[in-house]
Motif scaffolding. Structure first.
Motif, PDB file in Angstrom:
ATOM      1  N   ARG A 152      50.318 -70.279  25.153  1.00 21.07           N
ATOM      2  CA  ARG A 152      50.863 -71.244  26.123  1.00 21.07           C
ATOM      3  C   ARG A 152      51.857 -70.606  27.081  1.00 21.07           C
ATOM      4  NH1 ARG A 152      52.822 -76.530  23.453  1.00 21.07           N
ATOM      5  NH2 ARG A 152      52.173 -77.437  25.410  1.00 21.07           N
ATOM      6  N   GLY A 153      52.006 -69.288  27.023  1.00 23.07           N
ATOM      7  CA  GLY A 153      52.862 -68.647  28.017  1.00 23.07           C
ATOM      8  C   GLY A 153      53.602 -67.455  27.467  1.00 23.07           C
ATOM      9  N   PRO A 154      54.196 -66.649  28.367  1.00 23.21           N
ATOM     10  CA  PRO A 154      54.897 -65.435  27.946  1.00 23.21           C
ATOM     11  C   PRO A 154      56.167 -65.754  27.145  1.00 23.21           C
ATOM     12  CG  PRO A 154      55.158 -65.796  30.295  1.00 23.21           C
ATOM     13  CD  PRO A 154      54.188 -66.824  29.812  1.00 23.21           C
ATOM     14  N   PHE A 155      56.586 -64.788  26.335  1.00 22.04           N
ATOM     15  CA  PHE A 155      57.677 -65.003  25.386  1.00 22.04           C
ATOM     16  C   PHE A 155      59.054 -65.092  26.044  1.00 22.04           C
ATOM     17  CE2 PHE A 155      60.943 -62.904  22.693  1.00 22.04           C
ATOM     18  CZ  PHE A 155      61.054 -63.895  21.734  1.00 22.04           C
ATOM     19  N   VAL A 156      59.350 -64.154  26.945  1.00 20.61           N
ATOM     20  CA  VAL A 156      60.728 -64.064  27.456  1.00 20.61           C
ATOM     21  C   VAL A 156      61.161 -65.335  28.205  1.00 20.61           C
ATOM     22  CG1 VAL A 156      62.344 -62.739  28.860  1.00 20.61           C
ATOM     23  CG2 VAL A 156      60.613 -61.569  27.520  1.00 20.61           C
ATOM     24  N   PRO A 157      60.343 -65.876  29.115  1.00 14.94           N
ATOM     25  CA  PRO A 157      60.771 -67.136  29.755  1.00 14.94           C
ATOM     26  C   PRO A 157      60.994 -68.254  28.748  1.00 14.94           C
ATOM     27  CG  PRO A 157      58.966 -66.159  30.977  1.00 14.94           C
ATOM     28  CD  PRO A 157      59.099 -65.361  29.697  1.00 14.94           C
ATOM     29  N   TYR A 212      62.401 -79.758  39.509  1.00 19.29           N
ATOM     30  CA  TYR A 212      62.135 -80.378  38.207  1.00 19.29           C
ATOM     31  C   TYR A 212      62.352 -79.355  37.084  1.00 19.29           C
ATOM     32  CZ  TYR A 212      59.525 -82.531  34.362  1.00 19.29           C
ATOM     33  OH  TYR A 212      59.149 -83.031  33.146  1.00 19.29           O
ATOM     34  N   ALA A 213      61.775 -78.170  37.279  1.00 18.51           N
ATOM     35  CA  ALA A 213      61.930 -77.125  36.253  1.00 18.51           C
ATOM     36  C   ALA A 213      63.396 -76.722  36.118  1.00 18.51           C
ATOM     37  CB  ALA A 213      61.079 -75.917  36.611  1.00 18.51           C
ATOM     38  N   LEU A 214      64.129 -76.813  37.212  1.00 13.45           N
ATOM     39  CA  LEU A 214      65.549 -76.458  37.216  1.00 13.45           C
ATOM     40  C   LEU A 214      66.403 -77.531  36.536  1.00 13.45           C
ATOM     41  CD1 LEU A 214      67.347 -74.192  38.438  1.00 13.45           C
ATOM     42  CD2 LEU A 214      67.459 -75.540  40.540  1.00 13.45           C
ATOM     43  N   GLY A 215      65.839 -78.738  36.387  1.00 12.47           N
ATOM     44  CA  GLY A 215      66.604 -79.847  35.818  1.00 12.47           C
ATOM     45  C   GLY A 215      67.502 -80.498  36.854  1.00 12.47           C
ATOM     46  N   LEU A 254      64.375 -67.539  27.163  1.00 11.25           N
ATOM     47  CA  LEU A 254      65.469 -67.794  28.107  1.00 11.25           C
ATOM     48  C   LEU A 254      65.652 -69.297  28.355  1.00 11.25           C
ATOM     49  CD1 LEU A 254      64.836 -64.931  30.694  1.00 11.25           C
ATOM     50  CD2 LEU A 254      66.619 -65.042  28.934  1.00 11.25           C
ATOM     51  N   THR A 255      64.547 -70.038  28.372  1.00 12.13           N
ATOM     52  CA  THR A 255      64.645 -71.491  28.535  1.00 12.13           C
ATOM     53  C   THR A 255      65.358 -72.109  27.337  1.00 12.13           C
ATOM     54  OG1 THR A 255      62.582 -71.478  29.775  1.00 12.13           O
ATOM     55  CG2 THR A 255      63.313 -73.612  28.938  1.00 12.13           C
ATOM     56  N   LEU A 256      64.995 -71.635  26.153  1.00 10.13           N
ATOM     57  CA  LEU A 256      65.642 -72.119  24.934  1.00 10.13           C
ATOM     58  C   LEU A 256      67.142 -71.819  24.969  1.00 10.13           C
ATOM     59  CD1 LEU A 256      65.323 -73.221  22.024  1.00 10.13           C
ATOM     60  CD2 LEU A 256      64.831 -70.887  21.284  1.00 10.13           C
ATOM     61  N   LEU A 310      59.372 -69.325  37.280  1.00 10.27           N
ATOM     62  CA  LEU A 310      60.237 -68.901  38.392  1.00 10.27           C
ATOM     63  C   LEU A 310      61.702 -69.183  38.054  1.00 10.27           C
ATOM     64  CD1 LEU A 310      60.451 -67.859  41.338  1.00 10.27           C
ATOM     65  CD2 LEU A 310      60.350 -70.250  42.064  1.00 10.27           C
ATOM     66  N   VAL A 311      61.977 -70.376  37.557  1.00  7.27           N
ATOM     67  CA  VAL A 311      63.357 -70.755  37.238  1.00  7.27           C
ATOM     68  C   VAL A 311      63.927 -69.861  36.127  1.00  7.27           C
ATOM     69  CG1 VAL A 311      64.732 -72.581  36.156  1.00  7.27           C
ATOM     70  CG2 VAL A 311      63.209 -73.122  38.058  1.00  7.27           C
ATOM     71  N   SER A 312      63.084 -69.486  35.169  1.00  6.20           N
ATOM     72  CA  SER A 312      63.587 -68.635  34.073  1.00  6.20           C
ATOM     73  C   SER A 312      64.076 -67.285  34.603  1.00  6.20           C
ATOM     74  CB  SER A 312      62.508 -68.432  33.004  1.00  6.20           C
ATOM     75  OG  SER A 312      61.514 -67.538  33.457  1.00  6.20           O
ATOM     76  N   GLN A 313      63.547 -66.847  35.754  1.00  5.59           N
ATOM     77  CA  GLN A 313      63.966 -65.566  36.314  1.00  5.59           C
ATOM     78  C   GLN A 313      65.422 -65.583  36.778  1.00  5.59           C
ATOM     79  OE1 GLN A 313      61.543 -62.900  36.127  1.00  5.59           O
ATOM     80  NE2 GLN A 313      60.911 -64.620  34.872  1.00  5.59           N
ATOM     81  N   LEU A 314      65.962 -66.798  37.009  1.00  7.06           N
ATOM     82  CA  LEU A 314      67.354 -66.904  37.462  1.00  7.06           C
ATOM     83  C   LEU A 314      68.337 -66.413  36.392  1.00  7.06           C
ATOM     84  CD1 LEU A 314      67.159 -70.410  39.179  1.00  7.06           C
ATOM     85  CD2 LEU A 314      67.301 -68.180  40.319  1.00  7.06           C
TER      86      LEU A 314
END
Lengths: 195, 274
Positions: free
Chosen positions: A79-84, B5-8, A87-89, B39-43
């Protein structure tokens, strides 16, 4: 779920990170240590930037990696790459710490449902080491005008909404929305061009 | 809109509208949101680089290793599930409950005092929070710190008052000092308290260690602290191993400022797990 239709490429599923995460399911402490060594710096840097204090930041980092260890099955490489995902978590955990009992926290709790949602890297994305990736993102965001950059940082690092940013910067709501939208589009285009 | 949206950053009405649309199964928008999340995670890479302490890795690896051992441990040979066994353990349990009841009756006054002091402090903090909400972004940082302090106090109170907490007395070793008390709760963590604690020399600190049961196992580094001017100290360990079953004892040593990855001095206080 219809979102599962967006499967990344096979080579990404077979990435070294995904292999290490799979090893966590067998309680492989060595694999956990490799993932920690590889990503603790970026995770801690992000969390410290959000919570601003080293003690609470270390607690959040510890929570994030313990969640990875205890619930590694929740990360699905398909469902997608690990690092993002990581980082989201980390970002959501850090914002939870920053916004205890506030309305923003409730909004983020709702967003927690998204934690294990799909993250798809665009076709142009290439595997880069962390240092080069950081240089590239900083360079591109550094080219934005200061207000635009500030608005994006308030949203990302403080969890503020469009309205809250408009109030903070004392700018019209529409202007703030445009800044953020155009800023992120320029970042996206810049990443595309640079790849 | 997908990026916001992804940024919240979307305000509730916009967010609800987009989620309602996504719920219809629009594959194109779902893909756009998924790419926006990337894209947002890159921030995250905008954050200034910082390094964690070695102690964090030490604590984390010790926890992970202890959980691995716990999961692979065989059932103790003394354990039984026969009806006779249940009857024995039931009797033992009733006896233990009676002892606990006596203990808590004796301890109730002290706990009440702690709760009263905690509530008064919480009220003071809440008043400060209310006034701070009207201030600027700088004040918001202070607010977050106060809320964090309140959450910490709530957790400490829960650990101190929950009957599920295990009490560990740490006796002073070769120094004239009162014993310290630790309460270990499997879910909320450990609270260590001490009174009339001698001040460590210079800028040295007191550091808590978890001593594993496994022969030859290394002491697990935990929090550091310096007592206040009156010799009082409180340590909250939020993330100890989920179970204390692999820990033989708690110990406190004097260490250089910032703490150590392994003890550099002999323990000044030691308490065995009951």
């Amino acid at each position: 779920m219809f979102l599962a239709a967006f499967s990344p490429k096979d080579d990404r599923e077979a990435s070294p990170d995904a292999a290490l995460v799979r090893q966590l399911l067998q309680n492989d402490v060595g694999a956990f240590e490799k993932l920690y060594d590889k990503y603790c710096r970026i995770v801690y840097s992000l969390v410290l930037r959000i919570v601003q204090q080293s003690g609470p930041a270390e607690e959040v980092v510890q929570d994030v990696f313990l969640q990875l260890w205890r619930n590694s099955a929740q990360y699905d490489p398909a469902r997608g790459p690990f690092v993002p995902w990581l980082l989201t978590l980390a970002r959501n955990r850090a914002l939870d710490t920053l916004r205890l009992k506030s309305e923003r926290q409730r909004r983020l709790e709702n967003q927690a449902d998204e934690l294990f949602s799909v993250v798809v890297a665009p076709q142009y994305e290439k595997e880069l080491d962390e240092k080069r990736r950081a240089e590239r993102v900083r360079s591109l965001v550094g080219e934005l005008n200061p207000q635009q950059k500030r608005a994006i940082e308030l949203a990302y690092f403080q969890g503020l909404s469009h309205s809250e940013i408009a109030a903070e910067l004392k700018e019209p709501l529409g202007t703030v929305k445009s800044w953020i939208r155009n800023g992120l589009i320029r970042l996206k285009e810049g990443l595309h061009t640079a790849s | 809109m997908y990026e916001a949206y992804a940024l919240g950053a979307l305000d509730p009405p916009e967010r609800a509208a987009l989620e309602a649309h996504l719920a219809t199964g629009c594959a194109e928008c779902a893909k756009s949101v998924a790419e926006a999340r990337w894209l947002v995670s890159q921030l995250a890479y905008l954050a200034p680089e910082a390094s964690t302490s070695d102690m964090l890795k030490g604590r984390l690896m010790q926890t992970v290793r202890s959980e691995t051992k716990s999961e692979s441990s065989p059932v103790p040979t003394g354990a039984t599930t026969t009806p006779a066994g249940i009857s024995y353990w039931l009797s033992a349990g009733v006896a233990a409950l009676l002892l606990l009841t006596l203990y808590f009756a004796w301890d109730a006054h002290r706990v009440k005092e702690e709760l009263r002091a905690s509530n008064e402090q919480n009220q003071r903090n809440e008043q400060m929070v209310a006034s701070a909400q009207n201030e600027s972004a700088v004040t918001q940082q202070k607010l977050a710190a106060m809320e964090e302090q309140m959450a910490k106090m709530h957790r400490e109170t829960a650990i101190l008052t929950d009957p599920a907490s295990v009490k560990i007395m740490l006796a002073a070793q070769k120094i004239q000092a009162p014993q310290m008390v630790a309460m270990w709760h499997a879910k909320y963590g450990i609270v260590l308290t001490g009174q009339k604690v001698p001040m460590p020399s210079g800028n040295r600190v007191l550091q808590l260690w978890l001593i594993p049961k496994a022969p030859g196992g290394k002491a697990m580094p935990s929090m550091t602290v310096r007592p206040d001017a009156n010799g009082n100290l409180v340590i909250l360990v939020s993330n100890p191993p989920a179970s204390g079953s692999d820990t033989k004892a708690l110990a406190i040593t004097e260490e250089p400022a910032g703490g150590s990855a392994a003890p550099t001095t002999t323990p000044k206080w030691v308490g065995a797990m009951s």
